[in-house]
Design a protein around this motif. Structure first.
Motif, PDB file in Angstrom:
ATOM      1  N   GLY A 182       0.780  -1.225   0.000  1.00 13.76           N
ATOM      2  CA  GLY A 182       0.000   0.000   0.000  1.00 13.76           C
ATOM      3  C   GLY A 182       0.810   1.271   0.000  1.00 13.76           C
ATOM      4  N   THR A 183       2.128   1.168   0.020  1.00 17.52           N
ATOM      5  CA  THR A 183       2.967   2.363  -0.065  1.00 17.52           C
ATOM      6  C   THR A 183       3.362   2.570  -1.519  1.00 17.52           C
ATOM      7  OG1 THR A 183       3.827   2.099   2.178  1.00 17.52           O
ATOM      8  CG2 THR A 183       5.140   3.409   0.649  1.00 17.52           C
ATOM      9  N   VAL A 203      -7.692   0.944   5.123  1.00 19.64           N
ATOM     10  CA  VAL A 203      -7.510   1.428   3.756  1.00 19.64           C
ATOM     11  C   VAL A 203      -8.732   2.192   3.252  1.00 19.64           C
ATOM     12  CG1 VAL A 203      -6.048  -0.574   3.302  1.00 19.64           C
ATOM     13  CG2 VAL A 203      -8.413  -0.581   2.477  1.00 19.64           C
ATOM     14  N   LEU A 229      -8.934   5.960   1.454  1.00 18.02           N
ATOM     15  CA  LEU A 229      -7.616   6.339   0.941  1.00 18.02           C
ATOM     16  C   LEU A 229      -7.581   6.434  -0.591  1.00 18.02           C
ATOM     17  CD1 LEU A 229      -5.227   4.214   3.206  1.00 18.02           C
ATOM     18  CD2 LEU A 229      -5.931   6.602   3.478  1.00 18.02           C
ATOM     19  N   TRP A 256      -8.375   3.899  -2.701  1.00 15.87           N
ATOM     20  CA  TRP A 256      -8.089   2.626  -3.354  1.00 15.87           C
ATOM     21  C   TRP A 256      -9.246   2.233  -4.276  1.00 15.87           C
ATOM     22  CZ3 TRP A 256      -5.107  -1.677  -0.348  1.00 15.87           C
ATOM     23  CH2 TRP A 256      -3.965  -1.134   0.244  1.00 15.87           C
ATOM     24  N   ILE A 275      -3.606   1.566  -6.303  1.00 13.52           N
ATOM     25  CA  ILE A 275      -3.107   2.372  -5.185  1.00 13.52           C
ATOM     26  C   ILE A 275      -2.781   3.774  -5.686  1.00 13.52           C
ATOM     27  CG2 ILE A 275      -1.459   2.494  -3.285  1.00 13.52           C
ATOM     28  CD1 ILE A 275      -3.143  -0.060  -3.307  1.00 13.52           C
ATOM     29  N   CYS A 321       0.268   7.171  -1.360  1.00 14.57           N
ATOM     30  CA  CYS A 321      -0.259   6.349  -0.260  1.00 14.57           C
ATOM     31  C   CYS A 321       0.914   5.733   0.517  1.00 14.57           C
ATOM     32  CB  CYS A 321      -1.155   5.258  -0.823  1.00 14.57           C
ATOM     33  SG  CYS A 321      -2.078   4.336   0.423  1.00 14.57           S
TER      34      CYS A 321
END
Length: 646
Positions: free
Chosen positions: A264-265, A293, A296, A298, A346, A350
């Motif tokens: 997720g980064t 999450v 964010l 997504w 993503i 993030c």
């Protein structure tokens, strides 16, 4: 104009096509909307026509036919059909001298010149094609092209993939006509009043043997295909629609629940995270996300073929085949009429780290990750996972290909190790860290939105090019010009780019660098026939037209950069690419940018390069010229000899 009326216009007054004689043709492979005009008893297509955008295309399978008296009536028909207006100017390549003599006797609006944008029709050899993008744009906007050539001899001499490397295919492919490397049988082919009844099976059998899509057969009803997804998404019983659109969908085994790790980064642009799972056409699946999450930005994406083909008149697949869903709840149900691989999208910036996502009732796909998967497990089970699309993930790039193409791949570790080396060399020349902020992607598709390949995220390639990215032996033997060209596009920076001139040239710096450094394949071979004789011809042709920047494109433009590289090496480029990343106030004016490049390159190599760049037509200012007079003259300037004889 319908296909039948086009066929009638092209064969008017012709009883037969006589291919007997000394000249051996190749054969053509066509997709649905192309028109076969001559088919021999073996079923080989030897002459074809097609349309692309507003323009028209005629293809003959030997350059000798355009000046052969046996084909004179057809050539005249073809020129008439290709003209956008009756008085349109017809250009004939200087390498087709006899054709020009024949046409000029019958039509005063014929010239023997290199391609110009004001022509209505242009005739040339398939092997002479250089700037394919220019010709494709000409065709798209309404121009007519007559392209003649045979590919079998070229294939025997070059030992390269005709589909991917043959110059003619880089243009004709956009109109669904492909030169093949096989010799055509030389015989007399009769002409009928109608398009040969067997043409659909003939043109489809070979072409559709290569590309396998999520659909079971080629598109027949454009209107139904365009509206099908919208209908499927809103009608109460969508399963009733499914067999009409995609009959005979195979039933694939599903896993009731699987947990996948998702990074997720994301320090790069919007990134697709592969899950290794697939959903069949019309089926649905549910994904469960951790609460952290939510909110964010997504998304879930179904499908990897993100090119939108809505502007195309003829389709080999639906125009839009991916679908996205926002992750705004812990459990998200998703489906897609066309099915597809499952991705988590993503957003840039993030920073949540790795999380686990559960996917229910989905199909396992062949998915190999370098450094995590093993060859043993791959050959034992992974490569046989039932999904029709597979992914191979290296350190900095992910390849998405049909599963059938990798079922016999025994050593993905070696292949991806090579890709690691290729991508590392890309970062070296670009002067960027070895680890990309977002891994590049290459996706193979039955039809793409532009060109033979195109850059972006993902990079898109046609299915006949698969060997150039997944067959290590082919890559090491033949080089990797096209895919690296597209990866080079992704490295171009506005600060040192001089658009439109350098758009299709500076990306090739990476093609040269990577092929020579990693694959040990010289620029002469990697680029096809990039010999010194060819290069000198490019220079002389450019200077002969007055060294005007409007002609400083593609191979001509690349020559400028190659002369500097051959004199000073790669280090000046690497250093300058690094320096430019630190500059924040670069003007958008092309003239200003060109002067900045001249000044910085001169200072980098400690030579006054003003005479060199002036020879190439750069608009260098008096101010920059004065600044650089303190540097020593570049005695070895390779342009001196051409200017003396110009």
């Amino acid at each position: 104009m319908t296909r039948q009326t086009a066929y009638e216009a092209l064969v008017k007054g012709i009883q037969e096509f006589d291919f007997t004689g000394p000249d051996t043709p190749c054969d053509l492979i066509l997709a649905d909307h192309a028109i076969p005009l001559a088919i021999n008893k073996k079923g080989q297509v030897l002459i074809a026509a097609s349309q692309y955008g507003k323009g028209r295309l005629v293809v003959l399978t030997h350059e000798a036919y355009v000046s052969d008296p046996k084909f004179s009536q057809f050539v005249q028909n073809a020129i008439t059909w290709l003209k956008p207006q009756p008085d349109a100017l017809v250009g004939v390549s200087k390498t087709l001298t006899e054709m020009f003599k024949s046409l000029s006797c019958k039509d005063g609006q014929v010239v023997s010149e290199e391609f110009r944008g004001d022509m209505g029709v242009y005739c040339l050899k398939a092997s002479d094609i250089g700037d394919d993008k220019q010709l494709i744009e000409f065709l798209k906007k309404g121009g007519g092209l007559l392209i003649a050539g045979q590919a079998w001899e070229w294939s025997e001499q070059q030992h390269k993939d005709v589909f991917y490397d043959y110059p003619g295919n880089k243009v004709t492919s956009v109109a669904s006509v492909y030169f093949n490397g096989s010799k055509g049988e030389k015989e007399v082919c009769p002409v009928t009043e109608d398009i040969p009844r067997s043409w659909r099976s003939l043109v489809n059998s070979e072409f559709h043997r290569l590309p396998k899509t999520n659909m079971a057969k080629p598109i027949k009803d454009r209107l139904l295909i365009d509206f099908a997804p919208a209908l499927y998404n809103v009608i109460p019983n969508p399963q009733k629609l499914l067999p009409i659109i995609i009959p005979n969908i195979p039933v694939l085994p599903t896993l009731s629940s699987v947990s996948v790790e998702v990074e997720g980064t994301n320090k790069g642009g919007e990134a697709w995270r592969s899950t290794g799972m697939y959903i069949s056409p019309g089926e649905s699946t549910t994904l469960e996300f951790p609460t952290e999450v939510l909110g964010l930005g997504w998304q879930v994406q179904i499908g990897c073929h993100s090119d939108n083909l809505e502007e195309w008149d003829d389709l080999c697949r639906a125009a839009v085949v991916i679908r996205r869903f926002r992750v705004n709840a812990k459990r998200v149900s998703v489906s897609n009429l066309w099915g597809g691989l499952i991705y988590i999208i993503i957003p840039e910036g993030c920073q949540i780290g790795t999380v686990n996502v559960t996917i229910e009732n989905a199909v396992s796909a062949p998915y190999f990750v370098f450094g995590k998967s093993s060859n043993a497990k791959w050959t034992d089970s992974i490569r046989n996972h039932p999904a029709p699309w597979a992914e191979l993930e290296a350190n900095n790039i992910i390849l998405t290909v049909p599963s059938d193409s990798i079922r016999t791949l025994d050593d993905p570790e070696s292949l991806l190790g090579l890709w690691n080396d290729l991508m590392k060399s890309i970062t070296e020349l670009a002067a960027i860290p070895e680890t990309f902020p977002r891994k590049e992607r290459i996706v193979a598709d039955v039809q793409i939105s532009a060109g033979w390949m195109h850059a972006g995220y993902p990079i898109m390639i046609h299915l006949p090019s698969l060997k150039s990215i997944i067959d290590e032996k082919v890559m090491r033997k033949e080089g990797l010009w096209g895919p690296i060209h597209e990866l080079g596009h992704n490295q171009q920076q506005d600060g040192w780019e001089f658009r439109p001139y350098t758009k299709e040239a500076t990306c090739n710096l990476w093609s040269v660098y990577v092929n020579e450094k990693v694959l040990n394949i010289s620029r002469e071979l990697a680029a096809g026939d990039y010999t010194m004789a060819y290069r000198e011809g490019v220079i002389k042709a450019y200077l002969g037209k007055g060294a005007k920047l409007e002609n400083w494109t593609t191979w001509t433009c690349l020559e400028t950069y190659m002369q500097l590289q051959e004199a000073f090496g790669w280090e000046p480029y690497i250093q300058l690419f690094s320096d430019y990343q630190k500059i924040t106030d670069i003007s958008s004016d092309v003239t200003v940018k060109m002067n900045m490049w001249v000044e910085r390159f001169s200072n980098q190599v400690k030579k006054n390069l003003v005479p060199f760049f002036k020879a190439w037509g750069f608009p260098i200012t008096e101010e920059v010229s004065a600044k650089l007079t303190s540097l020593p003259e570049w005695e070895e300037n390779p342009m001196k000899k051409y200017l003396k004889t110009a």
